[in-house]
Design a protein around this motif. Structure first.
Motif, short mmCIF file in Angstrom:
data_model
loop_
_atom_site.label_atom_id
_atom_site.label_comp_id
_atom_site.label_asym_id
_atom_site.label_seq_id
_atom_site.Cartn_x
_atom_site.Cartn_y
_atom_site.Cartn_z
N CYS A 120 -0.06 -7.90 -19.04
CA CYS A 120 0.37 -7.26 -17.81
C CYS A 120 1.88 -7.45 -17.64
N CYS A 123 2.63 -9.29 -13.83
CA CYS A 123 2.45 -10.75 -13.62
C CYS A 123 2.60 -11.52 -14.93
N CYS A 139 -4.69 -4.55 -14.13
CA CYS A 139 -4.62 -5.97 -14.47
C CYS A 139 -5.67 -6.70 -13.65
N CYS A 142 -3.45 -9.48 -11.23
CA CYS A 142 -2.63 -9.06 -10.05
C CYS A 142 -3.03 -7.67 -9.57
N SER A 144 -2.43 -4.84 -10.55
CA SER A 144 -1.49 -3.69 -10.65
C SER A 144 -2.09 -2.68 -11.62
ZN ZN Z 1 -0.92 -8.59 -13.67
#
Ligand code: ZN
Ligand code: APR
Length: 238
Positions: A120, A123, A139, A142, A144
């Motif tokens: 990712c 993060c 992800c 996190c 995202s």
């Molecule tokens: Zn992440």
């Protein structure tokens, strides 16, 4: 008792060739079909993430269709044999497939990353996943979306674990290179590191690599045949 206790084995695409995974620079290799710049550089990913994700998805999808071959299995046998005698086998692989693991080896360093690992970019966490990448991949840490890339070391990026690899070469009694063309550094330079430290060096390859002249000994042939025979020889010596 021979003085061989700790061995570092560097592997390249040639050790997985007999499992059906294409190498890069042989005739019909991956780099014949794809431009490195397009699918194996950060710029290529930035320019066309879908093309790059598709390239790695295809290589990841192939993993469930191939099996470790006799060379992968022989290295796992060597690892167990050395461990029984208080020694250590370290497999430093340039390969991003999981065939060393599935062949039974444990102490494996993937210096160019792994097909089954995702990274990712928000993060910075890495996580194992066999899922195909899409531009909507999320992800799990996190959450995202669309910021997950293949955990593969691309050209122009730093290979992983280089300090650890050099420490293992410092501590080894024998450095062996199997199935690599010796075309890409720093992996191609490890034989010189080993020689500089006075280590014994052996190359097992289908044809002479670019660095063959640097090895004390070079054995030509298929890894699936040569590696099991070499492992039996080493275990017989111990
Ligand atoms: Zn992440
Ligand atoms: N047994 C042993 N060696 C083999 C076999 C086999 N069955 N088949 C092929 N080889 C040898 C070839 O002779 C060649 O020297 O394996 C080598 C494969 O070379 P490459 O295709 O260049 O692969 P590799 O050395 O792993 O490439 C290094 O370059 O593109 C990057 O990141 C990529 O990790 C890769 C790195």
């Amino acid at each position: 008792m021979s003085k061989i206790k700790n061995i570092v084995v560097l592997t390249g695409a040639g050790i997985s060739a007999e499992s059906g995974i294409r190498t890069f620079r042989d005739t019909g290799g991956l780099w014949e079909d794809h431009s490195i710049e397009e699918v194996a550089t950060p710029q290529g990913y930035a320019d066309n993430p879908e093309l790059v994700l598709g390239f790695y998805n295809a290589r990841r999808a192939q993993l469930s269709k191939v099996e470790p071959n006799a060379a992968h299995i022989a290295l796992a046998k060597l690892e167990a044999g050395l461990m029984e005698r208080g020694g250590l086998l370290t497999i430093v692989t340039q390969n991003v497939d999981d065939l060393h693991e599935r062949g039974g080896a444990k102490n494996i360093i993937h210096m160019h990353g792994e097909l089954l690992s995702q990274w990712c970019r928000v993060c910075d966490r890495k996580f194992k996943s066999a899922e195909a990448f899409t531009l909507q991949s999320q992800c799990p840490k996190c959450e995202s979306i669309g910021k997950v890339r293949p955990d593969i070391v691309w050209f122009g990026e730093m290979p992983y674990f280089m300090d650890t690899i050099e420490a293992h070469i410092q501590n080894c009694d024998l450095f062996v290179s199997i199935g690599t063309s010796g075309a890409v550094y720093p992996a191609a330079g490890y034989v010189q590191v080993a020689r500089g430290l006075g280590k014994q060096t052996l190359e097992i390859n289908l044809e002479p690599s670019e660095g063959s002249y640097l090895f004390h000994e070079s054995r030509l042939g298929k890894a699936g045949e040569m590696v099991p025979a070499w492992v039996d020889e080493i275990l017989g010596l111990l």
